[in-house]
Design an enzyme around this catalytic site. Structure first.
Site, short mmCIF file in Angstrom:
data_model
loop_
_atom_site.label_atom_id
_atom_site.label_comp_id
_atom_site.label_asym_id
_atom_site.label_seq_id
_atom_site.Cartn_x
_atom_site.Cartn_y
_atom_site.Cartn_z
N GLY A 46 -3.01 -38.24 15.48
CA GLY A 46 -3.73 -37.06 15.95
C GLY A 46 -4.46 -36.38 14.82
N GLN A 51 -8.53 -29.70 10.21
CA GLN A 51 -8.34 -30.77 9.23
C GLN A 51 -9.65 -31.39 8.77
OE1 GLN A 51 -5.11 -32.80 11.71
NE2 GLN A 51 -4.45 -33.25 9.62
N CYS A 88 1.65 -36.22 8.39
CA CYS A 88 0.39 -35.53 8.66
C CYS A 88 -0.69 -36.08 7.72
CB CYS A 88 0.57 -34.03 8.45
SG CYS A 88 -0.92 -33.07 8.72
N LEU A 89 -1.86 -36.35 8.26
CA LEU A 89 -2.96 -36.89 7.45
C LEU A 89 -3.38 -35.92 6.34
CD1 LEU A 89 -5.15 -38.53 10.23
CD2 LEU A 89 -3.62 -39.69 8.62
N HIS A 130 2.34 -31.08 17.34
CA HIS A 130 1.89 -31.09 15.94
C HIS A 130 0.44 -30.65 15.83
CE1 HIS A 130 1.82 -33.18 11.82
NE2 HIS A 130 0.55 -32.93 12.07
N GLU A 131 -0.42 -31.19 16.70
CA GLU A 131 -1.86 -30.87 16.61
C GLU A 131 -2.14 -29.43 17.05
OE1 GLU A 131 -3.45 -32.82 14.83
OE2 GLU A 131 -1.98 -34.43 14.99
N HIS A 134 -1.49 -27.04 14.34
CA HIS A 134 -2.58 -26.97 13.35
C HIS A 134 -3.58 -25.87 13.71
CE1 HIS A 134 -2.24 -30.11 10.34
NE2 HIS A 134 -1.98 -31.04 11.25
#
Ligand code: CO
Length: 151
Positions: A46, A51, A88-89, A130-131, A134
């Site tokens: 995701g 981000q 996480c990216l 999670h997304e 953000h």
């Protein structure tokens, strides 16, 4: 194909609350398409707009065969709980267990502004949570119960 740069932990942009999307225009569609390319390239589950430096309530989720574009998403129902590893990216090299609802129902709009609901369980529910975190400046590392060492 257009890749966007992924903002890394430490950048204050990841800690800001994102504003709702009001214009479902070409600019949004380009953002979504670029985010998808970026997510595929980075091999993640995701990606949220902050981000890639955009402070709007936009996120995409890709788990197995499921792919969602979530505009102005809200979690409207949760069920159960599961503690599993997450990453996480924006925080490369960090992995840890986080407790999330096992099932979630998300209400969101699609790229044209049409409202829909999506249900997920397990990894998909985890990715939704999670997304959406953000979009409120919350990072998974804030919620880590136990760190995993990565070689
Ligand atoms: Co993340």
């Amino acid at each position: 194909m257009a890749l966007r740069n992924i903002v890394k932990d430490g950048d204050p942009i990841l800690r800001k609350k994102c504003r709702p999307v009001t214009d479902f225009n070409e600019r949004l569609h380009v953002l979504l398409d670029d985010m998808k390319d970026t997510l595929i390239y980075a091999n993640g589950a995701g990606l949220a707009a902050p981000q890639v430096g955009i402070m709007r309530r936009v996120a995409i989720v890709s788990v197995d065969e499921d792919y969602f574009e979530l505009i102005n998403p809200e979690i409207i129902k949760t069920e159960g709980e599961e503690t599993s590893p997450e990453g996480c990216l924006s925080i490369p090299g960090v992995c840890g267990t986080v407790s999330r609802p096992y099932k979630v129902t998300v209400k969101a709009q699609d790229r044209f502004g049409k409202e829909f609901t999506a249900k997920g369980e397990g990894l998909l529910a985890r990715a939704f949570c999670h997304e959406i975190d953000h979009l409120d400046g919350i990072l998974f590392k804030d919620k880590i119960i136990e760190y995993y060492e990565e070689d």
